[in-house]
Structures are given as C-alpha cells and as structure tokens.
Scaffold this active site. Structure first.
Site, short mmCIF file in Angstrom:
data_model
loop_
_atom_site.label_atom_id
_atom_site.label_comp_id
_atom_site.label_asym_id
_atom_site.label_seq_id
_atom_site.Cartn_x
_atom_site.Cartn_y
_atom_site.Cartn_z
N SER A 62 1.84 -2.26 5.51
CA SER A 62 2.23 -2.94 4.28
C SER A 62 3.64 -3.51 4.41
CB SER A 62 2.19 -1.96 3.10
OG SER A 62 0.87 -1.52 2.87
N CYS A 75 13.80 3.97 5.09
CA CYS A 75 12.39 4.28 5.34
C CYS A 75 12.12 4.26 6.83
CB CYS A 75 11.50 3.27 4.61
SG CYS A 75 11.73 1.57 5.20
N GLN A 80 7.88 2.03 12.46
CA GLN A 80 6.43 2.12 12.60
C GLN A 80 5.82 0.79 13.03
OE1 GLN A 80 5.01 3.81 8.82
NE2 GLN A 80 4.57 5.67 9.95
N ARG A 104 4.90 -0.49 -1.79
CA ARG A 104 3.66 0.19 -2.17
C ARG A 104 3.01 -0.50 -3.38
NH1 ARG A 104 6.72 4.95 -1.58
NH2 ARG A 104 6.35 5.56 -3.73
N THR A 124 11.45 8.71 -4.11
CA THR A 124 10.71 7.44 -4.15
C THR A 124 9.55 7.47 -5.16
OG1 THR A 124 9.52 5.82 -2.80
CG2 THR A 124 9.27 8.14 -2.17
N ASP A 136 1.31 4.82 -5.94
CA ASP A 136 0.96 3.85 -4.90
C ASP A 136 -0.06 2.88 -5.48
OD1 ASP A 136 0.16 2.49 -2.59
OD2 ASP A 136 0.24 4.29 -1.34
N ARG A 138 -1.21 0.10 -3.81
CA ARG A 138 -1.80 -0.74 -2.77
C ARG A 138 -3.32 -0.71 -2.82
NH1 ARG A 138 1.59 1.50 2.25
NH2 ARG A 138 1.29 3.40 1.01
N THR A 159 -1.97 5.79 11.68
CA THR A 159 -1.55 6.06 10.31
C THR A 159 -1.25 7.53 10.11
OG1 THR A 159 -2.09 5.70 7.97
CG2 THR A 159 -3.87 6.46 9.39
N LYS A 164 -5.38 5.76 3.28
CA LYS A 164 -5.96 4.70 4.10
C LYS A 164 -7.28 5.15 4.71
CE LYS A 164 -1.58 2.47 5.39
NZ LYS A 164 -0.71 2.07 6.51
#
Length: 212
Positions: A62, A75, A80, A104, A124, A136, A138, A159, A164
């Site tokens: 994302s 973060c 990543q 997110r 967060t 979240d 997403r 991940t 996910k």
C-alpha cells in the site's frame, strides 16, 4: 499510448498502459491500472514469466508517500518496499502491486493529521480512531482482477498482515505466506509494536537496528 483493455465486463479496474522500468535491482515491466469509478490508479511491477501456473512471489504494497518516497523512519514501509523488489529480483520472477491506499486507506491529509496526534501520545490505531476512522480501511478486492489479468492463481505472498491472507482466501487465490519483517529502529518500534498488538501483524521476532 497503449490500448485500453478492460480486464473483464465486471472488473473494477482497467489496464491503461505499460512500460519498462529499470531499477537498482532489475528491469521490471510497469503496468498501470485505473478504477473507472474513482480515477484512482494502481501499479503492478512484473518480472519474469508469471503466467506459467507456478506460485508467484508477490507483494501487495500500500502506498506510503512518507515512507516510500520521503524516507520517513516512523514506519517500515520504505524498507519493506525495497526488500520486496530486491527479493523478486533475486528470484528472477514475481510481481509487486503498488496500491494507492495511503495511510491504510485514510488518505495523505488525514495521515499527516494522524502523525500529529501520534506526536501528542496516540499510537497509530488510536490516532485513526480519534479522526473517526476504523483501524484499517484498505480494500484488497482490487487485487483480484490484476492477478487475473496476468493469469496468476497462486501466490507466495510477502506479508506480515493476516488481513491480506484472509482477503485472498475469500477471493479464492491460493496463498502461501512468506515472512517479510524489516529491521526496527528507535523511531518505528512503537509503530511496529502497535501493528503486532492491535492489528495482529506477525512480527515476532522484530530485530533491532543494532543487530548484525
């Protein structure tokens, strides 16, 4: 401009264009897909033959402007992203989806507002709640038509996020999890701990930046 090709009559995304994208790790083919209803664009970086029926090394990443582009240490997103591209390049085959779901799903402006709340002591998740948002927002359903476009039916997904995995299970995409833990720093330890404790991310053990 490449011809516009609809993925299917009912698909929420349309393939708009492709080009070569040389990176420090490999030369990928970059594809852009658009959500006709919103105009939002999502990207797919592809390397090698991913349509041969074998499980594909993949990352659903994302968008994080602050981490991916501005080198934020709040973060682990930038780390990543780089690690995923390097890993795909080493394997010589894979796909990375770059999903335009900043913060997110709350968007860039609200993400910066959330950062300000974190500076006042919120984590967060608490910051999202104080702004009136869920943990979240997403939506991973948008990944399915992209994977179908490339003939992908099985993934080895990099991940730590069980949401996910659950989303892909609902989409009936066979998925094996590949752990994708970036090094922690003194700036992002609380962020990582919150993801583990409140969002269920699989981050144990989280290594510190002082380890060899």
């Amino acid at each position: 401009m490449s011809p516009i090709t609809a993925l299917s009559d009912s698909a929420p995304l349309t393939h708009m264009a492709s080009c070569a994208l040389p990176t420090p790790w490999a030369e990928f083919t970059l594809h852009v897909f658009q959500e006709p209803a919103t105009g939002k664009e999502h990207l797919a970086m592809v390397l090698g033959d991913i349509s041969n029926g074998q499980p594909v090394l993949a990352r659903m990443h994302s968008e994080c402007l602050t981490g991916d582009t501005l080198f934020s240490q709040r973060c682990d997103c930038g780390a990543q992203l780089e690690a995923a591209l390097r890993r795909i390049a080493e394997e010589g085959r894979g796909i990375l989806l770059y999903l335009r779901q900043e913060g997110r799903g709350i968007g860039l402006v609200n993400k910066i507002r959330a950062y300000a709340l974190q500076e006042q002591g919120a984590d967060t998740v608490e910051a999202n709640h104080q702004l009136g948002f869920a943990d979240d927002l997403r939506n991973y359903d948008i990944c399915a038509p992209i994977f179908r476009h490339f003939g992908i039916h099985a993934l080895r997904l990099m991940t730590n996020n069980p949401r996910k995995l659950d989303a892909l299970k609902e989409l009936e995409i066979s998925t094996e999890r590949v752990a994708h833990i970036a090094r922690s720093t003194d700036k992002n330890q609380r962020y990582l701990q919150t993801k583990a404790k409140k969002l269920g991310h699989l981050l144990t053990p989280v290594r510190t930046g002082n380890e060899e």
